[in-house]
Scaffold this active site. Structure first.
Site, PDB file in Angstrom:
ATOM      1  N   ASP A 135       0.819  -1.217   0.000  1.00 42.96           N
ATOM      2  CA  ASP A 135       0.000   0.000   0.000  1.00 42.96           C
ATOM      3  C   ASP A 135       0.855   1.272   0.000  1.00 42.96           C
ATOM      4  O   ASP A 135       2.011   1.259   0.430  1.00 42.96           O
ATOM      5  CB  ASP A 135      -0.873   0.050   1.277  1.00 42.96           C
ATOM      6  CG  ASP A 135      -2.061  -0.892   1.198  1.00 42.96           C
ATOM      7  OD1 ASP A 135      -2.085  -1.759   0.320  1.00 42.96           O
ATOM      8  OD2 ASP A 135      -2.957  -0.751   2.052  1.00 42.96           O
ATOM      9  N   HIS A 153      -6.194   3.055  -3.951  1.00 44.66           N
ATOM     10  CA  HIS A 153      -6.031   3.362  -2.518  1.00 44.66           C
ATOM     11  C   HIS A 153      -6.314   4.848  -2.274  1.00 44.66           C
ATOM     12  O   HIS A 153      -5.707   5.462  -1.406  1.00 44.66           O
ATOM     13  CB  HIS A 153      -4.620   2.970  -2.074  1.00 44.66           C
ATOM     14  CG  HIS A 153      -4.432   2.855  -0.583  1.00 44.66           C
ATOM     15  ND1 HIS A 153      -5.366   2.300   0.254  1.00 44.66           N
ATOM     16  CD2 HIS A 153      -3.395   3.218   0.226  1.00 44.66           C
ATOM     17  CE1 HIS A 153      -4.916   2.331   1.506  1.00 44.66           C
ATOM     18  NE2 HIS A 153      -3.733   2.903   1.514  1.00 44.66           N
ATOM     19  N   HIS A 205      -5.104   9.691   0.091  1.00 44.36           N
ATOM     20  CA  HIS A 205      -4.978   9.046   1.404  1.00 44.36           C
ATOM     21  C   HIS A 205      -5.363   9.956   2.575  1.00 44.36           C
ATOM     22  O   HIS A 205      -4.939   9.751   3.708  1.00 44.36           O
ATOM     23  CB  HIS A 205      -3.531   8.562   1.597  1.00 44.36           C
ATOM     24  CG  HIS A 205      -3.395   7.331   2.438  1.00 44.36           C
ATOM     25  ND1 HIS A 205      -3.272   7.374   3.807  1.00 44.36           N
ATOM     26  CD2 HIS A 205      -3.338   6.020   2.118  1.00 44.36           C
ATOM     27  CE1 HIS A 205      -3.152   6.140   4.270  1.00 44.36           C
ATOM     28  NE2 HIS A 205      -3.189   5.297   3.269  1.00 44.36           N
ATOM     29  N   HIS A 224       3.825  -2.257   3.100  1.00 42.28           N
ATOM     30  CA  HIS A 224       3.923  -0.930   2.485  1.00 42.28           C
ATOM     31  C   HIS A 224       5.271  -0.795   1.766  1.00 42.28           C
ATOM     32  O   HIS A 224       6.303  -1.147   2.347  1.00 42.28           O
ATOM     33  CB  HIS A 224       3.799   0.164   3.555  1.00 42.28           C
ATOM     34  CG  HIS A 224       2.472   0.155   4.254  1.00 42.28           C
ATOM     35  ND1 HIS A 224       2.173  -0.753   5.257  1.00 42.28           N
ATOM     36  CD2 HIS A 224       1.359   0.905   4.063  1.00 42.28           C
ATOM     37  CE1 HIS A 224       0.929  -0.539   5.667  1.00 42.28           C
ATOM     38  NE2 HIS A 224       0.410   0.453   4.967  1.00 42.28           N
TER      39      HIS A 224
HETATM   40 ZN   LIG Z   1      -2.555   3.336   3.173  1.00 37.31          ZN
END
Ligand SMILES: [Zn+2]
Length: 210
Positions: free
Chosen positions: A23, A74, A78, A169
């Site tokens: 991510d 995503h 964010h 991540h």
């Molecule tokens: Zn995230």
């Protein structure tokens, strides 16, 4: 609305698959090295991209796609405040992200992963209206809050379930980046030795699982 957390196997030979997801990228400091490691271990993954960042690193997005990795949405930037916005604003936050990502890849993303995994009734309603699946995870290492060590990776691998969706991540920098890459390499090597393969989540996986 259901939320996808793992991928059930459809054939006997799929019963040892794991699904790595990364991510918050693409990231100039970390993504390229993650892709190199995945290549060495013949692993595919799914990248849940932040569209504003993807716009700045289109070559990385195309490199993922060329390797057979898949792309998820995503969000545009964010920022959590959109969870508390009016429905139309939240919808726009997701749709604009989708438009940017699909303009780079030429295809729809496999679905939405909510920033910080936040789930609210308006988000569910929004995704339902957009007919966009919500993709969560079954295993996480909290690698942005704490250092992801080989020990933690091995403890988890010892009890991991086939079909697991693993959250990581590709945004680490400095010393943490070095440790992360070393742990990722160990995890990939150990898992392969135990007979696991790493696959990207595909639209047909999502359709089957939901
Ligand atoms: Zn995230």
């Amino acid at each position: 609305m259901r939320c996808l957390r793992s991928i059930p196997a459809s054939f006997e030979e799929e019963a040892s698959r794991l699904y790595l997801t990364f991510d918050d990228g693409p990231d100039a400091r970390c993504t390229e090295d993650v892709l190199k490691l995945l290549e060495v271990y013949q692993a595919r993954a799914t990248f849940f991209l932040i569209a504003e960042k993807a716009k700045q690193h289109t070559a990385l997005v195309k490199a993922m796609q060329a390797r057979g990795d898949t792309i998820g949405n995503h969000s545009l930037d964010h920022r959590y405040r959109f969870f508390f916005s009016r429905r139309a604003v939240m919808r726009d936050w997701i749709v604009r992200s989708e438009e940017i990502l699909s303009s780079i890849t030429g295809i729809k993303t496999i679905g939405f992963r909510s920033p910080a995994g936040i789930r609210t009734p308006p988000l569910h309603a929004c995704l339902k209206q957009l007919q966009m699946p919500l993709i969560h995870w079954s295993v996480r290492f909290y690698d942005t809050a704490r250092v992801w060590t080989v020990e933690k990776a091995r403890t988890t691998l010892a009890r991991i379930q086939p079909g697991a969706i693993i959250l990581l991540h590709d945004t680490h920098a400095g010393l943490r980046r070095e440790v992360f890459l070393h742990t990722l390499e160990t995890f990939l090597a150990d898992a392969r030795q135990q007979g696991f393969s790493f696959e990207a989540i595909t639209p047909s996986d999502v359709a089957r699982a939901l």
